[in-house]
Scaffold this motif. Structure first.
Motif, short mmCIF file in Angstrom:
data_model
loop_
_atom_site.label_atom_id
_atom_site.label_comp_id
_atom_site.label_asym_id
_atom_site.label_seq_id
_atom_site.Cartn_x
_atom_site.Cartn_y
_atom_site.Cartn_z
N TYR A 75 48.80 36.93 38.49
CA TYR A 75 48.78 35.94 39.57
C TYR A 75 48.46 34.53 39.09
CZ TYR A 75 48.80 40.00 42.66
OH TYR A 75 49.13 41.16 43.31
N LEU A 76 48.43 34.31 37.79
CA LEU A 76 48.13 32.97 37.30
C LEU A 76 49.17 31.94 37.74
CD1 LEU A 76 46.69 33.55 33.71
CD2 LEU A 76 45.56 32.39 35.63
N ASP A 77 50.40 32.35 37.89
CA ASP A 77 51.46 31.45 38.34
C ASP A 77 51.93 31.80 39.75
OD1 ASP A 77 51.56 30.01 35.89
OD2 ASP A 77 52.68 31.67 34.99
N ASP A 109 45.98 40.11 48.22
CA ASP A 109 45.99 40.87 46.97
C ASP A 109 45.78 39.95 45.78
OD1 ASP A 109 46.44 43.21 48.36
OD2 ASP A 109 48.59 43.26 47.98
N ALA A 110 46.42 38.78 45.85
CA ALA A 110 46.33 37.82 44.74
C ALA A 110 44.91 37.30 44.57
CB ALA A 110 47.29 36.65 44.98
N ILE A 111 44.29 36.85 45.66
CA ILE A 111 42.96 36.26 45.51
C ILE A 111 41.93 37.31 45.11
CG2 ILE A 111 42.28 36.46 47.95
CD1 ILE A 111 40.95 33.69 47.63
N SER A 112 42.11 38.54 45.59
CA SER A 112 41.20 39.62 45.20
C SER A 112 41.29 39.89 43.70
CB SER A 112 41.54 40.89 45.99
OG SER A 112 40.76 41.97 45.55
N ALA A 113 42.52 40.00 43.19
CA ALA A 113 42.71 40.25 41.76
C ALA A 113 42.20 39.09 40.92
CB ALA A 113 44.19 40.49 41.47
N ILE A 130 42.01 30.56 42.21
CA ILE A 130 41.09 31.04 43.24
C ILE A 130 40.85 29.94 44.27
CG2 ILE A 130 38.71 31.79 43.70
CD1 ILE A 130 38.78 33.17 40.93
N ILE A 131 40.65 28.72 43.78
CA ILE A 131 40.44 27.58 44.69
C ILE A 131 41.65 27.38 45.60
CG2 ILE A 131 40.17 25.07 44.78
CD1 ILE A 131 38.44 25.35 42.21
N ALA A 182 33.45 35.24 47.00
CA ALA A 182 33.87 34.11 46.16
C ALA A 182 32.83 33.01 46.20
CB ALA A 182 35.23 33.59 46.62
N TYR A 183 32.31 32.73 47.37
CA TYR A 183 31.27 31.72 47.54
C TYR A 183 30.03 32.11 46.74
CZ TYR A 183 27.62 28.93 49.82
OH TYR A 183 26.56 28.09 50.07
N TYR A 184 29.61 33.36 46.86
CA TYR A 184 28.38 33.80 46.18
C TYR A 184 28.51 33.67 44.66
CZ TYR A 184 24.91 36.83 44.07
OH TYR A 184 23.90 37.31 43.27
N PHE A 185 29.60 34.14 44.10
CA PHE A 185 29.74 34.17 42.64
C PHE A 185 30.09 32.80 42.05
CE2 PHE A 185 30.57 38.85 43.18
CZ PHE A 185 29.49 39.27 42.41
N PHE A 186 30.90 32.04 42.76
CA PHE A 186 31.48 30.84 42.15
C PHE A 186 31.01 29.52 42.76
CE2 PHE A 186 35.07 34.05 41.82
CZ PHE A 186 34.72 34.46 40.54
N LYS A 187 30.01 29.54 43.61
CA LYS A 187 29.58 28.31 44.27
C LYS A 187 29.30 27.20 43.25
CE LYS A 187 26.26 26.21 47.44
NZ LYS A 187 26.08 25.03 46.57
#
Length: 642
Positions: A75-77, A109-113, A130-131, A182-187
């Motif tokens: 999902y990088l691209d 599916d993409a954001i989860s992966a 992710i952003i 996502a907020y918890y891990f990457f804030k």
């Protein structure tokens, strides 16, 4: 007080406490004030490492690290998809759910992966994507599926997102939970890019999940005012509550507000547990993971949040709900699939092991190891579910060291749901049911059965095709897979079974020593069938299955027809015997050739959901009675052919 009165008093007290002991496990475990003192605040309950602790992540993920990174690299691209207005409208226009769901699920599916990949690698390589995924979700008017919007009071179908209304459904709550993780891990990482990213997540989760959960009443909560009408509680309850609880646990740090929300969720999930009759999942094993399985997610989170103070995994009712997943498993990927469930379900071994460990079920843990051995490619990743994926990582080593064993229970009897499964050492398995025709994801199938030889279905429940607007609308029973005509039950006096709670089995019994299941299915038919009683029994013996129908009609209208659904190769040429060969398993249906005339109907399958299981066709064998009888008996034998 004389002895008889004392005995009666003790019996009544026993009944009272037995009934009470089975209800409101969660809300009865503490008061709201006591809950307030139990809460582990500020996310200190999280058992996973901080994002920056690379050594801890390497230890936690172990051999799974590479596969998670590889899944994310796909999902990088990835081009984030816009869910268009017409995608929503297509559901009202054509009944097609997929038009809206496909791009929506692809995005999720993409954001989860990507989240899991970044946690595994920790180099920031996936953060921009992710952003973008976070921003894409936050910009959506609604996270609710087109099929899950309500119908307005004016009976106008409202399957279009309304900016003034924040509904909480299965996938809107799941999206909220994913963004909360996502907020918890990457804030901190988001803030390095721009603090508005984290602020936007907070704003959207609060607006779409936290506030509406506390200020609105949804039918799936089964809380007032819906308790007055006693709503039918289904898998929406634990599924939504588990997701909502994650949002509160990760995003709400006001202790008073958190306690209020958690206690509300406890009262709601109690309604699901109270509704459960005997552990059976009437939505089928394919739904178990998002029914009882979601209840486990919820209970596991609650246990962590209260440092183990609130834990009900020791309740036998919870264990019974857990163990249904292996008791309804036949082997080789085949499962008992009454209702909308598919006849094939792999099951996630990591998740099943974790639930089995929680309820101290050795059978479940060994079964999980068996599933892992059968499907070694299974990974810890769980689509769109960060919590499950990470929890899977915590038990990976324990699962790998568990001996794989799957022994089909000799019998499983669920007296309130009226499901009965029987097996023998000769490789035969039969599942039969009573029940009623308004079960969750109901099919009109009171009295039906499924028969397996060497873990292969011979006489089948076809299942269901893709979900459309018709599937859950007033035209549901115009779909052939829902009708009793296409289940293993009779058509009486030319009349099929009717949908509705009043159409049910009566006098359902299981005699375990004789392996006989018996039920009167006459009440599953309308008055037009003119049937006074129709007692059907199934007896599993060493070499096969004996089926008996004993009936009494008030009048004769048409010849009775006994239907059997099957697949594979079917030979009806020899009168009195019908041979079926499916996936290398052989069986023979023996009937009285003087009583019946057989016909064979080929049913071509086109829906992928069905062809993936059965191929491109199934068959209906119809045995039509040669004579008209007010009272009588039919006998059929299904024999295993070596």
């Amino acid at each position: 007080m004389n002895t008889s009165l004392i005995l009666l008093f003790l019996i009544l007290v026993s009944i009272h406490f037995s009934t009470y002991a089975q209800r409101d496990f969660l809300a009865a475990s503490c008061t709201p004030e006591e809950l307030d003192d139990m809460l582990v605040m500020n996310q200190k309950w999280v058992e996973y490492p901080d994002y920056s602790n690379r050594e801890a992540w390497d230890t936690l993920l172990g051999s799974h690290k590479l596969s998670l990174i590889e899944n994310g690299q796909v999902y990088l691209d990835y081009e984030w998809q816009v869910v268009k207005a017409t995608d929503y409208l297509d559901y009202s226009r054509t009944g097609n759910r997929q038009t809206m769901q496909d791009p929506y699920f692809d995005n999720q599916d993409a954001i989860s992966a990507l989240i899991l990949a970044e946690l595994a690698e920790g180099k920031g390589r996936f953060l921009d994507q992710i952003i973008d995924g976070v921003f894409m979700n936050c910009e959506m008017t609604s996270w609710v599926l087109s099929a899950h919007f309500k119908i307005s009071a004016k009976e106008v179908k409202n399957h279009f997102p309304d900016i003034n209304e924040n509904l909480i459904g299965l996938y809107s709550s799941q999206t909220g939970a994913m963004l909360s993780w996502a907020y918890y891990f990457f804030k901190n990482e988001f803030d390095k890019v721009n603090p508005l990213i984290s602020e936007r997540i907070q704003f959207e989760v609060k607006k779409r999940i936290l506030e509406p959960y506390m200020n609105m009443n949804y039918w799936w909560t089964a809380l007032p005012p819906y308790t007055k009408n006693k709503p039918k509680v289904n898998n929406w309850n634990p599924w939504c509550n588990a997701n909502v609880l994650q949002c509160f646990m990760l995003m709400e740090n006001d202790k008073e507000k958190l306690a209020e929300a958690v206690y509300r969720s406890m009262q709601s999930v109690d309604m699901f547990i109270n509704e459960d009759k005997d552990g059976a999942c009437d939505e089928g094993p394919g739904y178990w993971g998002v029914a009882s399985g979601k209840m486990y997610d919820y209970l596991s989170l609650l246990e962590k949040l209260t440092a183990g103070e609130i834990s009900i995994f020791d309740k036998p009712e919870i264990k019974a709900m857990a163990e249904y997943v292996y008791r309804a498993n036949v082997g080789k990927g085949w499962v008992v699939n009454f209702s909308d469930a598919s006849a094939k379900a792999k099951g996630n071994p990591y998740f099943i092991y974790a639930f089995g460990k929680a309820v101290a079920s050795q059978d479940m843990m060994h079964f999980a190891a068996y599933l892992k051995e059968e499907n070694p490619e299974t990974t810890i990743a769980y689509k769109r579910d960060i919590d499950r994926a990470l929890r899977n990582a915590t038990i990976s080593e324990a699962l790998e060291s568990t001996t794989p064993v799957f022994k089909v229970p000799e019998y499983s009897w669920y007296p309130k749901t009226e499901y009965c499964f029987m097996s023998n050492k000769e490789g035969l398995f039969v599942a039969a049911k009573g029940g009623y025709n308004q079960e969750n994801h109901n099919h009109n199938d009171v009295g039906s059965f499924i028969f397996y030889v060497n873990a292969t279905p011979i006489f089948i429940d076809t299942g269901v095709g893709p979900y459309t607007a018709k599937t859950f609308g007033p035209d549901r029973y115009t779909i052939w897979t829902m009708q009793s005509n296409y289940h293993n039950v009779p058509v009486i006096n030319g009349v099929a079974q009717s949908p509705g709670a009043i159409f049910k089995a009566t006098n359902t019994r299981f005699y375990k020593t004789k392996k006989i299941f018996s039920t009167d299915i006459s009440k599953a038919y309308s008055e037009n069938a003119a049937v006074k009683s129709w007692v059907r029994s199934y007896q599993l013996n060493k070499n096969g299955l004996l089926i008996k129908d004993k009936f009494s009609l008030s009048e004769i209208l048409e010849k009775n027809q006994i239907n059997f659904m099957t697949w594979g190769e079917v030979d009806v040429k020899t009168l009195g015997k019908i041979k079926v060969k499916a996936n290398g398993a052989y069986a023979e249906l023996v009937y009285d050739k003087k009583q019946f005339t057989p016909t064979l109907e080929l049913i071509e399958l086109r829906e992928e959901k069905l062809t993936n299981v059965w191929g491109n066709k199934v068959y209906r064998i119809s045995l039509t009675a040669n004579s008209l009888q007010k009272e009588g008996a039919y006998t059929f034998q299904i024999k295993k052919i070596k």
